[in-house]
Design a protein around this motif. Structure first.
Motif, PDB file in Angstrom:
ATOM      1  N   ASN A  52       0.869  -1.168   0.000  1.00  0.00           N
ATOM      2  CA  ASN A  52       0.000   0.000   0.000  1.00  0.00           C
ATOM      3  C   ASN A  52       0.908   1.220   0.000  1.00  0.00           C
ATOM      4  OD1 ASN A  52      -1.731   2.117   0.484  1.00  0.00           O
ATOM      5  ND2 ASN A  52      -2.338   1.450   2.536  1.00  0.00           N
ATOM      6  N   PRO A  53       1.098   1.875  -1.141  1.00  0.00           N
ATOM      7  CA  PRO A  53       2.058   2.981  -1.193  1.00  0.00           C
ATOM      8  C   PRO A  53       1.684   4.151  -0.303  1.00  0.00           C
ATOM      9  CG  PRO A  53       0.784   2.846  -3.222  1.00  0.00           C
ATOM     10  CD  PRO A  53       0.460   1.621  -2.444  1.00  0.00           C
ATOM     11  N   ASP A  54       0.423   4.200   0.117  1.00  0.00           N
ATOM     12  CA  ASP A  54      -0.029   5.297   0.980  1.00  0.00           C
ATOM     13  C   ASP A  54      -0.245   4.840   2.421  1.00  0.00           C
ATOM     14  OD1 ASP A  54      -0.130   7.106  -1.237  1.00  0.00           O
ATOM     15  OD2 ASP A  54      -2.008   6.137  -1.852  1.00  0.00           O
ATOM     16  N   ALA A  55       0.367   3.737   2.796  1.00  0.00           N
ATOM     17  CA  ALA A  55       0.203   3.228   4.164  1.00  0.00           C
ATOM     18  C   ALA A  55       0.659   4.273   5.174  1.00  0.00           C
ATOM     19  CB  ALA A  55       1.000   1.954   4.341  1.00  0.00           C
ATOM     20  N   PRO A  56      -0.117   4.497   6.239  1.00  0.00           N
ATOM     21  CA  PRO A  56       0.298   5.474   7.254  1.00  0.00           C
ATOM     22  C   PRO A  56       1.509   4.992   8.037  1.00  0.00           C
ATOM     23  CG  PRO A  56      -1.651   4.275   7.972  1.00  0.00           C
ATOM     24  CD  PRO A  56      -1.407   3.865   6.557  1.00  0.00           C
ATOM     25  N   LYS A  57       2.302   5.940   8.507  1.00  0.00           N
ATOM     26  CA  LYS A  57       3.475   5.623   9.321  1.00  0.00           C
ATOM     27  C   LYS A  57       3.135   5.848  10.791  1.00  0.00           C
ATOM     28  CE  LYS A  57       5.766   5.251   5.437  1.00  0.00           C
ATOM     29  NZ  LYS A  57       6.073   3.924   4.864  1.00  0.00           N
ATOM     30  N   ARG A 248       8.747   2.417  -0.803  1.00  0.00           N
ATOM     31  CA  ARG A 248       7.447   3.062  -0.624  1.00  0.00           C
ATOM     32  C   ARG A 248       6.418   2.042  -0.136  1.00  0.00           C
ATOM     33  NH1 ARG A 248       3.934   6.755  -4.933  1.00  0.00           N
ATOM     34  NH2 ARG A 248       2.450   7.510  -3.362  1.00  0.00           N
ATOM     35  N   GLY A 249       5.692   2.400   0.927  1.00  0.00           N
ATOM     36  CA  GLY A 249       4.687   1.509   1.494  1.00  0.00           C
ATOM     37  C   GLY A 249       5.253   0.457   2.424  1.00  0.00           C
ATOM     38  N   ASN A 252       6.648   0.623   7.992  1.00  0.00           N
ATOM     39  CA  ASN A 252       5.678   1.624   8.406  1.00  0.00           C
ATOM     40  C   ASN A 252       5.591   1.854   9.908  1.00  0.00           C
ATOM     41  OD1 ASN A 252       4.758   1.971   5.652  1.00  0.00           O
ATOM     42  ND2 ASN A 252       3.732  -0.003   5.867  1.00  0.00           N
ATOM     43  N   TRP A 601       0.782  -2.119   8.514  1.00  0.00           N
ATOM     44  CA  TRP A 601       0.743  -0.809   9.150  1.00  0.00           C
ATOM     45  C   TRP A 601      -0.287  -0.808  10.278  1.00  0.00           C
ATOM     46  CZ3 TRP A 601      -1.375  -1.791   4.352  1.00  0.00           C
ATOM     47  CH2 TRP A 601      -2.739  -1.537   4.200  1.00  0.00           C
ATOM     48  N   GLU A 603      -3.447   1.123  12.347  1.00  0.00           N
ATOM     49  CA  GLU A 603      -4.514   2.133  12.331  1.00  0.00           C
ATOM     50  C   GLU A 603      -4.971   2.454  13.749  1.00  0.00           C
ATOM     51  OE1 GLU A 603      -7.610   0.985   9.678  1.00  0.00           O
ATOM     52  OE2 GLU A 603      -6.382   1.334   7.889  1.00  0.00           O
TER      53      GLU A 603
END
Length: 605
Positions: A52-57, A248-249, A252, A601, A603
């Motif tokens: 998931n390239p937009d995974a939150p850190k 990227r992704g 994380n 990652w 949540e």
């Protein structure tokens, strides 16, 4: 609509077509390299296809381990280092995509170039690559790392180093390795060698175990290390490689924390109690029956099954042929017949787990049923006189009717033992011609509950043949020390095998491991046929030839009767906290290296 975890199969038709192209070699510096054909991802790829390239850190993941460690150097034979340290804190010239059989993309190196026959490889370092202390990664660091690992590091590094004729800088950021042996996999093997800081070890012994960690370049640094209790890895905000498409992704979590416990049962209880966040369940029956506690019922814990497309590998009880008692293949065959898999599988798993049929079963690389044919037979034919029964004519593992008595197989086992010179005396004990009783030790790691259950049932069945078994459980440090020195008769053995087996096969089955400590050749096999099949794998110019050589090796290994195989799981079973997430698209290798916690990652925050 096809589920996301089968999306990799759509790309594999194209990949297989590329694999069939013989003799592919890069003509100029490239962004990646594949064992056969071309890399699936273009030079301008944005991210790996299974992240998931937009995974939150942010956040923390806590993982549980049974046992402990006494060293922070994961690159040497001495001591026992945390396995997670090597994975998360150190980098190589190139990084792997786990959605392709064996393809690498630039990591510390921005490009790779090979000769037409892959008789040399040249890497060009990224100018921005840095160690944890901020110093640049240099060609001298690469040259020193490869040599020190090849001469003083763990035995797994030595085979490749012996095949390097010259290693030299060709520019301020480029280094070339020329080979003395035909081996198409060598450029990829060197691409995966870790790079360490030369200056850290000037005037000091690299191969001595200790609690000082080598200086790395990876995205995580050691925050806290307490042997026998915990290892905490902290995400480095100053890590040099955050901008790379390959990263990227990934990476994380702010913290990856390993908590250590006495045995596997305690790890599970820690998971139930909320002390750790993920638990891998290896027992199918427990997966169905023991996950009914409140956290599962109210949705705080999720049960996930992660499919994969890799070979079964080999797991089971390995017999050490360095010991005279297991040197005779007929004795090993008797052990296979005495092991009542169907009864044990029903008792422990409700008969739900498929058995490992061969080392590469469950894949295109596994040996086919019946006699060897075509290219496979041609490869094995020169060794016909030394191959064991079944290698050419066909072989299948003994099976029973599932009843505890297992009479038919025990009769066959006894016949094999008699042929090997063992008979039952008046006292009911199996003895050789000199009157020595047939007794041996099964070495186990403390806390391996399921393995202990398997062995207990097996030992009871062996009593019917007049065989005495001693079961010895030792702590992790002793177990590592004894298995590294091959100081056991029989023990539990597990080797995961990839979709692109290569040089590591010598570490697993090569004759050097008969006497060299620390290899993976726990069975002590010395097989010219196996050596030749590995050579054929490493020099194959086409995918067809590679598959044939691997299938031939599978026949040699399986009919060698070195391991009593148990079961494998077509999917991994992961129970995890509901706030943990992973991508919908699963890589071809499934839950293997590069999956947990790399692309997960949180949540929670």
């Amino acid at each position: 609509m096809m589920p996301d975890f089968f999306k990799p199969l759509r790309a594999w038709a194209v990949l297989i077509a590329l694999l069939l192209v013989p003799g592919f070699a890069a003509a100029s510096p490239q962004h990646g390299i594949a064992m056969y054909g071309a890399p699936a991802l273009p030079q301008d790829f944005v991210a790996l296809p299974y992240v998931n390239p937009d995974a939150p850190k942010g956040g923390r993941i806590v993982l549980g381990e049974a046992g402990g460690y006494d060293s922070l150097n994961p690159f040497i034979l001495k001591g026992s280092a945390p396995w997670g340290l090597r994975l998360h804190a150190y980098e190589s010239l190139m990084g792997r995509s786990w959605d392709e059989p064996f393809t690498l993309y630039g990591l510390l190196a921005e490009s790779v170039e090979t000769g037409p026959d892959r008789d040399w490889v040249e890497f060009t370092l990224r100018e921005e690559a840095r160690f944890w202390d901020g110093s640049p990664v240099t060609v001298q660091d690469v040259l020193w790392s490869f040599e020190i690992l090849g001469t003083q590091g763990h035995p797994r590094y030595r085979n490749a180093w012996a095949k390097i004729a010259t290693a030299k800088a060709t520019g301020p950021r480029s280094v070339r390795f020329t080979f003395n042996t035909p081996d198409r996999e060598l450029p990829l093997i060197l691409g995966l060698r870790p790079v360490l800081k030369k200056a850290q070890w000037d005037g000091r012994a690299f191969d001595e175990s200790g609690m000082e960690a080598p200086i790395g370049t990876g995205p995580y640094v050691i925050a806290e290390a307490v042997p026998g209790r915990l290892l905490s890895l902290r995400r480095d905000p100053d890590y040099w490689g955050w901008h790379l498409p390959l990263n990227r992704g990934q990476h994380n979590f702010n913290e990856i924390r390993y908590e250590y416990f006495g045995d596997g049962d305690v790890v599970f209880e820690a998971f139930r109690g909320g002390a750790i966040d993920v638990y891998r369940e290896g027992n199918a029956a427990k997966w169905e029956t023991t996950y009914d506690f409140p956290a599962v019922r109210d949705g705080q814990i999720v049960k996930a099954e992660i499919p994969h497309q890799r070979p079964s590998g080999i797991s089971g009880l390995v017999m050490n042929t360095r010991r005279p008692i297991f040197a005779d293949w007929r004795v090993r065959d008797a052990m296979l017949h005495a092991f009542n898999f169907e009864f044990i599988n029903a008792t422990l798993n409700g008969a739900s787990q498929p058995r490992i049929a061969s080392y590469f079963s469950n894949s295109v690389l596994g040996m086919r049923p019946g006699p060897a044919e075509g290219r496979v037979r041609d490869l094995l034919a020169p060794f016909a006189d030394s191959l064991l029964p079944g290698a050419l004519e066909g072989y299948a593992l003994p099976s029973s009717d599932g009843r505890s008595s297992n009479r038919r197989n025990l009769r066959r086992a006894f016949a094999q033992l008699q042929a090997a010179g063992w008979t039952v005396a008046d006292d009911g004990v199996l003895r050789d011609a000199q009157g020595t009783p047939f007794t041996f030790e099964i070495l186990l790691r403390q806390g391996a509950t399921e393995t202990q259950q398997i062995v207990d049932i097996f030992a009871e069945h062996l009593k019917r043949l007049g065989i005495g078994v001693r079961i010895t459980a030792v702590d992790s440090a002793q177990y590592t020390e004894r298995t590294d020195a091959y100081d056991f008769d029989m023990t539990f053995y597990s080797r995961a095998l990839s979709l692109s087996p290569g040089n590591e096969q010598r570490l697993y089955w090569g004759r050097e491991g008969v006497s060299t400590p620390g290899t993976r050749n726990w069975m002590g096999m010395d097989s010219p046929a196996a050596e030749a099949m590995i050579d054929a794998m490493l020099t194959a110019d086409s995918h067809e030839d590679f598959v044939a050589a691997t299938r031939a090796l599978d026949r040699v290994l399986t009919t060698g009767r070195y391991v009593i195989p148990i079961w494998y799981a077509p999917a991994s079973r992961l129970a995890h906290r509901a706030w943990l997430r992973y991508p919908d698209t699963i890589p071809a290798y499934g839950d293997w290296m590069g999956f947990l916690p790399d692309i997960w990652w949180s949540e929670k925050e």
